[in-house]
Design a protein around this motif. Structure first.
Motif, mmCIF file in Angstrom:
data_model
loop_
_atom_site.group_PDB
_atom_site.id
_atom_site.type_symbol
_atom_site.label_atom_id
_atom_site.label_comp_id
_atom_site.label_asym_id
_atom_site.label_seq_id
_atom_site.Cartn_x
_atom_site.Cartn_y
_atom_site.Cartn_z
ATOM 1 N N LYS A 218 6.856 22.785 64.004
ATOM 2 C CA LYS A 218 8.264 22.305 63.863
ATOM 3 C C LYS A 218 8.684 23.538 63.255
ATOM 4 C CE LYS A 218 10.445 18.980 62.959
ATOM 5 N NZ LYS A 218 10.520 17.438 62.979
ATOM 6 N N ALA A 219 8.105 23.818 61.853
ATOM 7 C CA ALA A 219 8.782 24.697 60.464
ATOM 8 C C ALA A 219 8.145 26.086 61.287
ATOM 9 C CB ALA A 219 7.718 24.655 58.998
ATOM 10 N N SER A 220 7.221 26.686 61.296
ATOM 11 C CA SER A 220 7.425 28.272 62.523
ATOM 12 C C SER A 220 8.585 27.668 63.381
ATOM 13 C CB SER A 220 5.705 28.703 62.305
ATOM 14 O OG SER A 220 5.164 28.920 63.474
ATOM 15 N N ALA A 225 13.533 30.425 65.793
ATOM 16 C CA ALA A 225 14.247 30.234 66.335
ATOM 17 C C ALA A 225 15.611 30.597 65.195
ATOM 18 C CB ALA A 225 14.534 28.811 66.297
ATOM 19 N N GLY A 226 15.376 30.419 64.484
ATOM 20 C CA GLY A 226 16.509 30.888 63.150
ATOM 21 C C GLY A 226 16.876 32.233 63.505
ATOM 22 N N PRO A 230 20.708 32.610 65.984
ATOM 23 C CA PRO A 230 20.775 31.904 64.897
ATOM 24 C C PRO A 230 22.177 31.006 65.737
ATOM 25 C CG PRO A 230 21.659 34.199 64.702
ATOM 26 C CD PRO A 230 20.642 33.946 65.858
ATOM 27 N N GLU A 231 22.851 31.291 66.753
ATOM 28 C CA GLU A 231 23.857 30.418 67.512
ATOM 29 C C GLU A 231 23.155 29.146 66.790
ATOM 30 O OE1 GLU A 231 22.515 33.244 68.957
ATOM 31 O OE2 GLU A 231 22.577 33.225 70.313
ATOM 32 N N LEU A 232 21.835 28.687 67.571
ATOM 33 C CA LEU A 232 21.351 27.298 67.488
ATOM 34 C C LEU A 232 20.721 26.478 66.715
ATOM 35 C CD1 LEU A 232 18.538 27.189 70.650
ATOM 36 C CD2 LEU A 232 20.504 26.587 71.064
#
Ligand code: ZN
Length: 286
Positions: A218-220, A225-226, A230-232
């Motif tokens: 999840k962290a990776s 994803a960020g 970045p809009e998520l």
């Protein structure tokens, strides 16, 4: 990476090995084989590495395991199965920590179908792919002090340098190898080794470790994803993660990772292409 076409006749012995896994008897014409480097003893991007004995055990554990090509094409026509593995030491090369370079080379086969014709052509054309392996190890130890990270812990942090020595975590005593996959990606440091740290028998501890693995994934995923979307909102991604199985979570993490690395290609480090003329199969360098 170097590929060679597979027109050569398979030796009887190879056909026999494949026959152990195939549901029906297959003729020469129905089989496509290739070789792949599954994993090695180089320090990976998580600052972890397999020990030599661990690689030897993994080589045995991977026989018979199915691999898939690209997560978005999960039809069974994209499947290949490992029918033989070999632990190889390349004395002419050293890893970054000074050991002779070792790796697991696997031979895999696919049943030729109309649907995987293009995929086979792609393999023969030498499209670069990354292998990713999933396995479980029982022990992780610190390269600096040798302590067992899981049971004792220590004050060192992987990736940091102590007295001129890089701290890495050593992955030892594999208990299971559960999958491998091929994903077309831009060049990068080395194989994406996916490690699940669970003991062989199911227990509360296994559950706890599975949970830790989930958190790592999840962290990776959140990180990648960020960077690509970045809009998520990260809270949204966390909600989605909560609803996914570990396998699905891994798929999504891989997809975002690929995308992130496309945006920021890493330098390809392992690209020693030695001559493989003696072989009739294609070989991937990862
Ligand atoms: Zn330590």
């Amino acid at each position: 990476m170097k590929t060679e076409n597979n027109s050569a006749i398979l030796p009887e012995e190879e056909l026999r090995l494949i026959g152990k896994f195939a549901r029906k008897e297959l003729s020469q014409d129905e089989i496509y084989t290739f070789s792949v480097i599954l994993c090695d003893n180089e320090i990976d991007r998580d600052n972890e590495r397999f020990t030599v004995p661990a690689l030897k055990t993994l080589a045995e554990l991977f026989v018979g395991k199915t691999g898939i090509f690209d997560h978005n094409m999960s039809s069974k026509d994209q499947n290949a199965r490992i029918y033989a593995t070999e632990f190889v030491t390349d004395e002419s090369r050293k890893t970054s920590h000074g050991e002779p370079y070792c790796y697991i080379k696997a031979k895999a086969y696919m049943v030729r179908t109309e649907k995987n014709k293009d995929l086979i052509a792609e393999i023969e054309a030498g499209i670069k792919k990354e292998t990713s392996v999933g396995c479980c190890v029982r022990t992780i130890s610190c390269s600096i002090c040798g302590k067992n990270i899981k049971s004792e812990g220590c004050e060192h942090q992987k990736g940091k340098v102590y007295g001129g020595k890089l701290c890495s975590f050593l992955l030892e005593d594999p208990t299971d190898a559960y999958e491998w996959s091929f994903v077309a990606v831009p060049a990068q440091k080395n194989a994406g080794v996916i490690k699940a740290f669970v003991p062989s028998k199911a227990s509360a501890e296994a559950e706890r470790w599975a949970e830790e693995y989930r958190e790592e994934l999840k962290a990776s995923l959140l990180r990648d994803a960020g960077s690509v979307m970045p809009e998520l909102k990260s809270s949204l991604i966390e909600d989605i993660c909560g609803a996914l199985s570990i396998g699905k979570l891994r798929e999504m993490r891989d997809a975002f990772r690929q995308k992130a690395e496309k945006n920021l290609p890493l330098v390809r480090q392992l690209d020693c292409t030695h001559d493989t003329n003696e072989e009739s199969n294609s070989e991937y360098k990862i």
